[in-house]
Design a protein around this motif. Structure first.
Motif, PDB file in Angstrom:
ATOM      1  N   ALA A  30       0.825  -1.206   0.000  1.00  0.00           N
ATOM      2  CA  ALA A  30       0.000   0.000   0.000  1.00  0.00           C
ATOM      3  C   ALA A  30       0.861   1.260   0.000  1.00  0.00           C
ATOM      4  O   ALA A  30       0.660   2.151  -0.822  1.00  0.00           O
ATOM      5  CB  ALA A  30      -0.934   0.001   1.205  1.00  0.00           C
ATOM      6  N   PHE A  31       1.827   1.344   0.910  1.00  0.00           N
ATOM      7  CA  PHE A  31       2.603   2.581   1.065  1.00  0.00           C
ATOM      8  C   PHE A  31       3.709   2.736   0.026  1.00  0.00           C
ATOM      9  O   PHE A  31       4.148   3.853  -0.240  1.00  0.00           O
ATOM     10  CB  PHE A  31       3.181   2.679   2.479  1.00  0.00           C
ATOM     11  N   ASN A  32       4.189   1.643  -0.542  1.00  0.00           N
ATOM     12  CA  ASN A  32       5.280   1.748  -1.514  1.00  0.00           C
ATOM     13  C   ASN A  32       4.806   1.800  -2.965  1.00  0.00           C
ATOM     14  O   ASN A  32       5.520   2.312  -3.820  1.00  0.00           O
ATOM     15  CB  ASN A  32       6.251   0.577  -1.359  1.00  0.00           C
ATOM     16  N   TYR A  33       3.620   1.273  -3.247  1.00  0.00           N
ATOM     17  CA  TYR A  33       3.185   1.215  -4.643  1.00  0.00           C
ATOM     18  C   TYR A  33       1.812   1.853  -4.877  1.00  0.00           C
ATOM     19  O   TYR A  33       1.675   2.749  -5.710  1.00  0.00           O
ATOM     20  CB  TYR A  33       3.171  -0.242  -5.127  1.00  0.00           C
ATOM     21  N   LEU A  34       0.795   1.389  -4.171  1.00  0.00           N
ATOM     22  CA  LEU A  34      -0.580   1.808  -4.476  1.00  0.00           C
ATOM     23  C   LEU A  34      -0.842   3.287  -4.184  1.00  0.00           C
ATOM     24  O   LEU A  34      -1.376   4.005  -5.034  1.00  0.00           O
ATOM     25  CB  LEU A  34      -1.574   0.931  -3.716  1.00  0.00           C
ATOM     26  N   ILE A  35      -0.486   3.756  -3.019  1.00  0.00           N
ATOM     27  CA  ILE A  35      -0.765   5.144  -2.650  1.00  0.00           C
ATOM     28  C   ILE A  35       0.104   6.127  -3.444  1.00  0.00           C
ATOM     29  O   ILE A  35      -0.426   7.105  -3.989  1.00  0.00           O
ATOM     30  CB  ILE A  35      -0.635   5.332  -1.123  1.00  0.00           C
ATOM     31  N   PRO A  36       1.432   5.918  -3.576  1.00  0.00           N
ATOM     32  CA  PRO A  36       2.231   6.876  -4.364  1.00  0.00           C
ATOM     33  C   PRO A  36       1.836   6.945  -5.846  1.00  0.00           C
ATOM     34  O   PRO A  36       1.951   8.003  -6.460  1.00  0.00           O
ATOM     35  CB  PRO A  36       3.664   6.362  -4.233  1.00  0.00           C
ATOM     36  N   ASN A  37       1.381   5.856  -6.428  1.00  0.00           N
ATOM     37  CA  ASN A  37       1.004   5.852  -7.844  1.00  0.00           C
ATOM     38  C   ASN A  37      -0.446   6.273  -8.080  1.00  0.00           C
ATOM     39  O   ASN A  37      -0.911   6.271  -9.209  1.00  0.00           O
ATOM     40  CB  ASN A  37       1.238   4.469  -8.452  1.00  0.00           C
ATOM     41  N   GLY A  38      -1.177   6.619  -7.020  1.00  0.00           N
ATOM     42  CA  GLY A  38      -2.539   7.119  -7.168  1.00  0.00           C
ATOM     43  C   GLY A  38      -3.561   6.034  -7.465  1.00  0.00           C
ATOM     44  O   GLY A  38      -4.673   6.333  -7.895  1.00  0.00           O
ATOM     45  N   ILE A  39      -3.240   4.788  -7.253  1.00  0.00           N
ATOM     46  CA  ILE A  39      -4.174   3.695  -7.499  1.00  0.00           C
ATOM     47  C   ILE A  39      -5.166   3.572  -6.347  1.00  0.00           C
ATOM     48  O   ILE A  39      -6.316   3.202  -6.554  1.00  0.00           O
ATOM     49  CB  ILE A  39      -3.404   2.372  -7.707  1.00  0.00           C
ATOM     50  N   ALA A  40      -4.711   3.916  -5.137  1.00  0.00           N
ATOM     51  CA  ALA A  40      -5.565   3.776  -3.961  1.00  0.00           C
ATOM     52  C   ALA A  40      -5.226   4.866  -2.957  1.00  0.00           C
ATOM     53  O   ALA A  40      -4.210   5.551  -3.082  1.00  0.00           O
ATOM     54  CB  ALA A  40      -5.375   2.401  -3.336  1.00  0.00           C
ATOM     55  N   SER A  41      -6.096   5.014  -1.964  1.00  0.00           N
ATOM     56  CA  SER A  41      -5.827   5.925  -0.851  1.00  0.00           C
ATOM     57  C   SER A  41      -6.116   5.180   0.444  1.00  0.00           C
ATOM     58  O   SER A  41      -6.879   4.218   0.468  1.00  0.00           O
ATOM     59  CB  SER A  41      -6.672   7.189  -0.962  1.00  0.00           C
TER      60      SER A  41
END
Length: 154
Positions: A30-41
């Motif tokens: 979540a913190f390394n891929y999804l949140i920085p790339n805007g896929i999830a919050s």
């Protein structure tokens, strides 16, 4: 420390899940891929309430829309036949042909329901006869109606 965190998906292309769904994923993912790339919050309590409120509103709108579509379908099913008068020439051929526009105008005149041209499925009709047309109300909801072409002389 928790191993998984809850996130809210922002895009429809994450693991075949739809936008707005709350999913538990590993913290690092979540913190390394999804949140920085805007896929999830990150899903906080306020965001979860906000999401639930909008999903409830969407469900209510969908129910109201389905009720309205059922009413339109029942009104169209009450039409037993559509009668259109056309001027004829030789061999029982009409001048011009019957188009979707003629049927749309007839339906609007007698039922006050507005359809689009792409919702009417009609074959090429250029003679005096009785044929069947299909009216597509929704994607999988089709009503068949009889179309009668009656000649008149001037």
């Amino acid at each position: 420390m928790k191993k998984k965190v809850q996130i809210i998906i922002k895009n429809n292309n994450f693991k075949k899940e739809y936008k707005g769904k709350i999913v538990s994923v590993f913290r690092g993912h979540a913190f390394n891929y999804l949140i920085p790339n805007g896929i999830a919050s990150l899903a906080t309590m306020n965001q979860i309430k906000h999401h639930e409120m909008f999903s409830d509103i969407a469900k209510k709108e969908e129910e109201a829309n389905s009720i309205a579509i059922k009413k339109i379908k029942s009104r169209v099913e009450k039409i037993s036949k559509i009668t259109i008068y056309k001027k004829i020439g030789n061999n029982k051929l009409i001048f011009g042909s019957v188009k979707e526009k003629d049927i749309i105008n007839w339906i609007y005149k007698y039922t006050s329901i507005k359809f689009e041209k792409k919702q009417i499925q009609i074959s090429n009709i250029n003679s005096v006869n009785i044929s069947i047309i299909k009216i597509q109300i929704k994607q999988n909801m089709i009503v068949t109606v009889k179309l009668c072409i009656i000649p008149y002389n001037t």
